[in-house]
Write an enzyme that holds these catalytic residues in place. Structure first.
Site, PDB file in Angstrom:
ATOM      1  N   ASP A 126      -6.127  12.470  -4.543  1.00  0.00           N
ATOM      2  CA  ASP A 126      -5.019  11.292  -5.306  1.00  0.00           C
ATOM      3  C   ASP A 126      -3.525  11.572  -5.209  1.00  0.00           C
ATOM      4  O   ASP A 126      -3.082  12.291  -5.328  1.00  0.00           O
ATOM      5  CB  ASP A 126      -5.513  11.349  -6.755  1.00  0.00           C
ATOM      6  CG  ASP A 126      -4.992  10.067  -7.278  1.00  0.00           C
ATOM      7  OD1 ASP A 126      -4.211   9.034  -6.887  1.00  0.00           O
ATOM      8  OD2 ASP A 126      -5.648   9.639  -8.280  1.00  0.00           O
TER       9      ASP A 126
ATOM     10  N   ASP B 273      -0.219   4.150  -4.624  1.00  0.00           N
ATOM     11  CA  ASP B 273      -0.950   5.335  -5.283  1.00  0.00           C
ATOM     12  C   ASP B 273      -2.523   4.696  -4.884  1.00  0.00           C
ATOM     13  O   ASP B 273      -3.055   3.888  -4.730  1.00  0.00           O
ATOM     14  CB  ASP B 273      -1.177   4.835  -6.749  1.00  0.00           C
ATOM     15  CG  ASP B 273      -1.884   5.588  -7.787  1.00  0.00           C
ATOM     16  OD1 ASP B 273      -2.487   6.571  -7.270  1.00  0.00           O
ATOM     17  OD2 ASP B 273      -2.130   5.097  -9.016  1.00  0.00           O
TER      18      ASP B 273
ATOM     19  N   GLU C 207      -9.086   1.635  -9.035  1.00  0.00           N
ATOM     20  CA  GLU C 207      -9.500   2.767  -8.783  1.00  0.00           C
ATOM     21  C   GLU C 207     -10.817   3.234  -9.374  1.00  0.00           C
ATOM     22  O   GLU C 207     -10.920   3.828 -10.652  1.00  0.00           O
ATOM     23  CB  GLU C 207      -8.586   3.968  -9.138  1.00  0.00           C
ATOM     24  CG  GLU C 207      -7.978   3.894 -10.437  1.00  0.00           C
ATOM     25  CD  GLU C 207      -6.873   4.972 -10.588  1.00  0.00           C
ATOM     26  OE1 GLU C 207      -7.036   6.221 -10.293  1.00  0.00           O
ATOM     27  OE2 GLU C 207      -5.707   4.675 -11.280  1.00  0.00           O
TER      28      GLU C 207
ATOM     29  N   HIS D 178      -4.495   0.048 -12.853  1.00  0.00           N
ATOM     30  CA  HIS D 178      -3.403  -0.271 -13.633  1.00  0.00           C
ATOM     31  C   HIS D 178      -2.296  -1.210 -12.755  1.00  0.00           C
ATOM     32  O   HIS D 178      -2.292  -0.979 -11.741  1.00  0.00           O
ATOM     33  CB  HIS D 178      -2.733   1.199 -14.168  1.00  0.00           C
ATOM     34  CG  HIS D 178      -2.556   2.239 -13.130  1.00  0.00           C
ATOM     35  ND1 HIS D 178      -1.518   2.234 -12.492  1.00  0.00           N
ATOM     36  CD2 HIS D 178      -3.504   3.111 -12.446  1.00  0.00           C
ATOM     37  CE1 HIS D 178      -1.668   3.158 -11.270  1.00  0.00           C
ATOM     38  NE2 HIS D 178      -2.889   3.559 -11.489  1.00  0.00           N
TER      39      HIS D 178
ATOM     40  N   HIS E 294       2.036   3.799 -14.619  1.00  0.00           N
ATOM     41  CA  HIS E 294       1.267   2.939 -15.324  1.00  0.00           C
ATOM     42  C   HIS E 294       2.199   1.942 -16.087  1.00  0.00           C
ATOM     43  O   HIS E 294       2.898   2.290 -16.920  1.00  0.00           O
ATOM     44  CB  HIS E 294       0.438   3.560 -16.502  1.00  0.00           C
ATOM     45  CG  HIS E 294      -0.751   4.226 -15.736  1.00  0.00           C
ATOM     46  ND1 HIS E 294      -1.987   4.014 -15.783  1.00  0.00           N
ATOM     47  CD2 HIS E 294      -0.861   5.495 -15.126  1.00  0.00           C
ATOM     48  CE1 HIS E 294      -2.720   5.060 -15.158  1.00  0.00           C
ATOM     49  NE2 HIS E 294      -2.000   5.684 -14.664  1.00  0.00           N
TER      50      HIS E 294
ATOM     51  N   GLU F 182      -9.184   4.872  -4.135  1.00  0.00           N
ATOM     52  CA  GLU F 182      -8.244   3.918  -4.962  1.00  0.00           C
ATOM     53  C   GLU F 182      -7.339   3.200  -3.966  1.00  0.00           C
ATOM     54  O   GLU F 182      -6.904   4.024  -2.889  1.00  0.00           O
ATOM     55  CB  GLU F 182      -7.266   4.854  -5.923  1.00  0.00           C
ATOM     56  CG  GLU F 182      -6.161   4.297  -6.453  1.00  0.00           C
ATOM     57  CD  GLU F 182      -5.217   5.071  -7.513  1.00  0.00           C
ATOM     58  OE1 GLU F 182      -5.247   6.170  -7.357  1.00  0.00           O
ATOM     59  OE2 GLU F 182      -4.649   4.209  -8.334  1.00  0.00           O
TER      60      GLU F 182
HETATM   61 MN    MN Z   1      -4.016   7.675  -8.218  1.00  0.00          MN
HETATM   62 MN    MN Z   2      -3.855   5.011 -10.264  1.00  0.00          MN
END
Ligand code: MN
Ligand code: MN
Length: 310
Positions: free
Chosen positions: A89, A100, A194, A160, A168, A289
């Site tokens: 990630d 992200d 995600e 998010h 977030h 994601e």
């Molecule tokens: Mn992530």
């Molecule tokens: Mn994320």
């Protein structure tokens, strides 16, 4: 913001996404049995900087039943195991605007269906995003896709909204049809979607053990020792409100002192802590994601994957 400022923000999101896309592709090649996870994380974070971005959070390398928030220590000895499911990630920011993105690398063909379930769920979810679409409808698509493939989603992990220097920024995009989530997608916003898919019970819990990821919670409070004050000043200067880890402060002082300062700063309320999250029932976990940007005109751009056209 005027039009010029908005266009500048869009450019930052797009650039962060392009960098994230490139390093994610390379990350797939780095994940091999026997390789130290600290080498993988540092290589990805170095490449992000070489390409003109900054890591928006420490690279998470979460293996098998570990779902999230595992980042290597300075002297981490863990290596990629054979036949594992490895989630990488990655966060990139350009002037605080964040991409992200996550990919799961499976090192055994038996794990392909579990990875494909998460990837397919994400693709179907992305296709349903438009201004006004309900977050819970996206969750429903993700859960149905996972269920049809014979797996569960992890209900207490979610997508998010993203903010300036905020991973977030308040809104939650569930991975199931959560009746308590009332939000809808809006223009001029960035979101991360995600799906987490599992062979386990569909929940994660906090693992015991040392915290690996922190972020700044407040800048004033209880009195600090000189070393604590030094570490806190560097955190504020380098990371603002973005998550960080001990590897990113290795130059501030000896490792044992640094660890002691981080622990005491957290205890005194200056830092948030993000415990490692593991699947309840020790099921395997996969995750994909992408970050999307919905422009003022209502166009949905997948910043972290230019190959996806919605
Ligand atoms: Mn992530
Ligand atoms: Mn994320």
């Amino acid at each position: 913001m005027n039009t010029e400022e908005i266009n500048d923000v869009i450019r930052c999101y797009v650039k962060a996404g392009e960098i994230a896309y490139r390093v994610k592709k390379n990350a797939r090649r780095l994940v091999k049995p026997g390789v130290k996870i600290v080498e993988i994380a540092e290589s990805i974070e170095r490449e992000i900087k070489e390409l003109g971005g900054f890591p928006a959070f420490p690279v998470n390398i979460s293996i098998n039943e570990v779902a999230a928030h595992r980042t290597p220590y300075i002297d981490d000895v863990e290596v990629i195991p054979d036949a594992s499911a490895v989630k990488v990630d990655i966060g990139v920011h350009v002037n605080g605007y964040i991409a992200d993105t996550a990919v799961t690398v499976v090192l055994d063909d038996k794990l392909i269906p579990l990875a494909e379930a998460a990837q397919n769920a994400l693709m179907k979810a992305l296709k349903a995003v438009k201004p006004g679409a309900k977050f819970r409808e996206i969750g429903k698509i993700i859960e149905n896709t996972a269920r049809k493939a014979g797996f569960k989603v992890i209900k207490n992990l979610s997508g998010h909204s993203l903010g300036h220097y905020l991973i977030h920024s308040g809104e939650v995009i569930p991975n199931y049809n959560d009746p308590f989530v009332l939000g809808r997608f809006r223009t001029d916003r960035a979101y991360a979607i995600e799906p987490f898919v599992t062979t386990g019970k569909g929940m994660v819990k906090e693992a015991k053990g040392k915290i690996q990821i922190y972020s700044l919670r407040r800048v004033k409070g209880k009195p600090l020792s000189e070393p604590e004050h030094k570490v806190l000043s560097e955190i504020i200067r380098r990371f603002k409100t973005l998550p960080f880890c001990e590897r990113w402060l290795v130059d501030v002082g000896p490792v044992s002192n640094l660890r002691a300062s981080l622990t005491s700063l957290a205890r005194k309320g200056y830092l948030n802590q993000y415990p490692v999250l593991v699947a309840v029932g020790r099921g395997l976990v996969t995750q994909f994601e992408e970050t999307i940007l919905i422009t003022r005109d209502g166009d949905v751009i997948v910043t972290t994957n230019p190959e996806i056209h919605l």
